[in-house]
Design a protein around this motif. Structure first.
Motif, PDB file in Angstrom:
ATOM      1  N   TYR A 289      11.009 -13.878  -5.589  1.00 44.66           N
ATOM      2  CA  TYR A 289      11.247 -14.799  -6.701  1.00 44.66           C
ATOM      3  C   TYR A 289      11.124 -14.043  -8.016  1.00 44.66           C
ATOM      4  CZ  TYR A 289      10.211 -17.788  -2.784  1.00 44.66           C
ATOM      5  OH  TYR A 289      10.200 -18.366  -1.547  1.00 44.66           O
ATOM      6  N   GLN A 290      12.257 -13.764  -8.645  1.00 47.25           N
ATOM      7  CA  GLN A 290      12.285 -12.876  -9.799  1.00 47.25           C
ATOM      8  C   GLN A 290      11.328 -13.294 -10.909  1.00 47.25           C
ATOM      9  OE1 GLN A 290      16.106 -12.284 -11.698  1.00 47.25           O
ATOM     10  NE2 GLN A 290      15.341 -10.573 -12.867  1.00 47.25           N
ATOM     11  N   LYS A 291      11.282 -14.553 -11.270  1.00 40.40           N
ATOM     12  CA  LYS A 291      10.419 -14.981 -12.369  1.00 40.40           C
ATOM     13  C   LYS A 291       8.945 -14.790 -12.032  1.00 40.40           C
ATOM     14  CE  LYS A 291      13.642 -18.101 -14.553  1.00 40.40           C
ATOM     15  NZ  LYS A 291      13.916 -19.431 -15.056  1.00 40.40           N
ATOM     16  N   HIS A 292       8.561 -15.118 -10.818  1.00 38.08           N
ATOM     17  CA  HIS A 292       7.165 -14.910 -10.404  1.00 38.08           C
ATOM     18  C   HIS A 292       6.845 -13.416 -10.349  1.00 38.08           C
ATOM     19  CE1 HIS A 292       6.370 -19.073  -9.641  1.00 38.08           C
ATOM     20  NE2 HIS A 292       7.382 -19.162  -8.799  1.00 38.08           N
TER      21      HIS A 292
ATOM     22  N   ILE B  24       1.291  -8.933 -15.746  1.00 40.60           N
ATOM     23  CA  ILE B  24      -0.173  -8.938 -15.697  1.00 40.60           C
ATOM     24  C   ILE B  24      -0.681  -7.575 -15.255  1.00 40.60           C
ATOM     25  CG2 ILE B  24      -2.183  -9.901 -14.494  1.00 40.60           C
ATOM     26  CD1 ILE B  24      -0.598 -12.602 -14.497  1.00 40.60           C
ATOM     27  N   VAL B  25      -0.013  -6.982 -14.276  1.00 36.49           N
ATOM     28  CA  VAL B  25      -0.408  -5.651 -13.802  1.00 36.49           C
ATOM     29  C   VAL B  25      -0.309  -4.644 -14.945  1.00 36.49           C
ATOM     30  CG1 VAL B  25       0.061  -3.800 -12.149  1.00 36.49           C
ATOM     31  CG2 VAL B  25       0.380  -6.170 -11.444  1.00 36.49           C
TER      32      VAL B  25
ATOM     33  N   VAL C 228      -5.247  -3.807 -11.299  1.00 33.49           N
ATOM     34  CA  VAL C 228      -3.911  -3.230 -11.154  1.00 33.49           C
ATOM     35  C   VAL C 228      -3.487  -3.303  -9.687  1.00 33.49           C
ATOM     36  CG1 VAL C 228      -2.552  -1.097 -11.312  1.00 33.49           C
ATOM     37  CG2 VAL C 228      -4.096  -1.744 -13.188  1.00 33.49           C
ATOM     38  N   CYS C 229      -4.351  -2.867  -8.801  1.00 37.89           N
ATOM     39  CA  CYS C 229      -4.027  -2.860  -7.370  1.00 37.89           C
ATOM     40  C   CYS C 229      -3.988  -4.269  -6.788  1.00 37.89           C
ATOM     41  CB  CYS C 229      -5.062  -2.029  -6.607  1.00 37.89           C
ATOM     42  SG  CYS C 229      -5.084  -0.313  -7.122  1.00 37.89           S
ATOM     43  N   ALA C 230      -4.969  -5.075  -7.146  1.00 37.64           N
ATOM     44  CA  ALA C 230      -5.034  -6.434  -6.606  1.00 37.64           C
ATOM     45  C   ALA C 230      -3.803  -7.245  -7.009  1.00 37.64           C
ATOM     46  CB  ALA C 230      -6.305  -7.127  -7.079  1.00 37.64           C
ATOM     47  N   ASN C 231      -3.402  -7.106  -8.258  1.00 33.62           N
ATOM     48  CA  ASN C 231      -2.232  -7.853  -8.714  1.00 33.62           C
ATOM     49  C   ASN C 231      -0.931  -7.292  -8.166  1.00 33.62           C
ATOM     50  OD1 ASN C 231      -2.977 -10.169 -10.453  1.00 33.62           O
ATOM     51  ND2 ASN C 231      -4.177  -8.589 -11.454  1.00 33.62           N
ATOM     52  N   LEU C 232      -0.884  -6.002  -7.869  1.00 40.20           N
ATOM     53  CA  LEU C 232       0.304  -5.455  -7.194  1.00 40.20           C
ATOM     54  C   LEU C 232       0.465  -6.083  -5.816  1.00 40.20           C
ATOM     55  CD1 LEU C 232       0.546  -1.663  -8.062  1.00 40.20           C
ATOM     56  CD2 LEU C 232       2.301  -3.403  -8.369  1.00 40.20           C
ATOM     57  N   ALA C 233      -0.641  -6.325  -5.144  1.00 44.05           N
ATOM     58  CA  ALA C 233      -0.573  -7.008  -3.846  1.00 44.05           C
ATOM     59  C   ALA C 233       0.003  -8.416  -4.026  1.00 44.05           C
ATOM     60  CB  ALA C 233      -1.953  -7.066  -3.204  1.00 44.05           C
TER      61      ALA C 233
ATOM     62  N   ARG D  17       0.820  -1.217   0.000  1.00 44.17           N
ATOM     63  CA  ARG D  17       0.000   0.000   0.000  1.00 44.17           C
ATOM     64  C   ARG D  17       0.857   1.271   0.000  1.00 44.17           C
ATOM     65  NH1 ARG D  17      -2.913  -3.431   3.464  1.00 44.17           N
ATOM     66  NH2 ARG D  17      -4.966  -3.964   2.607  1.00 44.17           N
ATOM     67  N   LYS D  18       2.125   1.143   0.328  1.00 43.24           N
ATOM     68  CA  LYS D  18       3.031   2.297   0.337  1.00 43.24           C
ATOM     69  C   LYS D  18       3.549   2.649  -1.056  1.00 43.24           C
ATOM     70  CE  LYS D  18       4.661   1.365   5.015  1.00 43.24           C
ATOM     71  NZ  LYS D  18       5.830   0.971   5.834  1.00 43.24           N
ATOM     72  N   LEU D  19       3.419   1.732  -1.986  1.00 44.02           N
ATOM     73  CA  LEU D  19       3.932   1.984  -3.334  1.00 44.02           C
ATOM     74  C   LEU D  19       3.131   3.065  -4.039  1.00 44.02           C
ATOM     75  CD1 LEU D  19       4.591  -1.566  -4.773  1.00 44.02           C
ATOM     76  CD2 LEU D  19       6.265   0.209  -4.284  1.00 44.02           C
ATOM     77  N   ALA D  20       3.832   3.952  -4.709  1.00 49.47           N
ATOM     78  CA  ALA D  20       3.164   5.008  -5.476  1.00 49.47           C
ATOM     79  C   ALA D  20       2.267   4.401  -6.549  1.00 49.47           C
ATOM     80  CB  ALA D  20       4.202   5.938  -6.092  1.00 49.47           C
ATOM     81  N   ALA D  21       2.708   3.327  -7.194  1.00 53.61           N
ATOM     82  CA  ALA D  21       1.889   2.683  -8.235  1.00 53.61           C
ATOM     83  C   ALA D  21       0.576   2.177  -7.654  1.00 53.61           C
ATOM     84  CB  ALA D  21       2.653   1.536  -8.885  1.00 53.61           C
ATOM     85  N   TYR D  22       0.623   1.615  -6.460  1.00 57.90           N
ATOM     86  CA  TYR D  22      -0.601   1.139  -5.818  1.00 57.90           C
ATOM     87  C   TYR D  22      -1.519   2.313  -5.478  1.00 57.90           C
ATOM     88  CZ  TYR D  22      -3.879  -0.944  -2.587  1.00 57.90           C
ATOM     89  OH  TYR D  22      -5.042  -1.338  -1.975  1.00 57.90           O
TER      90      TYR D  22
END
Length: 126
Positions: free
Chosen positions: A59-62, A69-70, A46-51, A6-11
């Motif tokens: 894990y870099q690949k995940h 997807i975001v 966008v927000c749900a997938n950022l979570a 929730r602290k991320l500017a993108a979120y």
């Protein structure tokens, strides 16, 4: 475990945009329920997938896969904005504003894609 995503500017910016779009769709014609649902889903995604990105950040690949997807959901929201403008459900001014917000979210997401190591230790980001 803290919910630091929730602290991320993108979120935060994505959440603000999704909230504004939800309110705007309350004025869309009721027979456009599928359209309303899609613009709400993509913007909220966008927000749900950022979570979810937060959950797999070690894990870099995940991380990269989920973040892709975001980015895609953000692009999808822009398409729905195009359709909303074309149908005259939103004003050109609102379209421009929301499109700019989405572009800003996109830039933040691109930064996250290009700087995985920084976001691996999420607590040090903002």
């Amino acid at each position: 475990m803290a919910s630091d995503f929730r602290k991320l500017a993108a979120y935060r910016k994505g959440f603000q945009l999704a909230s504004q779009l939800r309110k705007a769709t309350l004025q869309f014609p009721r027979n456009e329920y599928a359209f309303i649902d899609q613009i709400r889903r993509s913007s909220r995604s966008v927000c749900a997938n950022l979570a979810e990105v937060y959950g797999v950040r070690q894990y870099q690949k995940h991380y990269q896969s989920k973040l892709a997807i975001v980015v895609s959901e953000n692009f999808e929201t822009q398409v729905w904005l195009d359709f909303a403008l074309e149908a005259a459900y939103i004003s050109k001014e609102d379209y421009t504003n929301w499109r700019q917000q989405s572009e800003e979210v996109g830039k933040l997401l691109t930064h996250m894609q290009n700087n995985w190591q920084r976001y691996k230790n999420w607590n040090n980001t903002n």
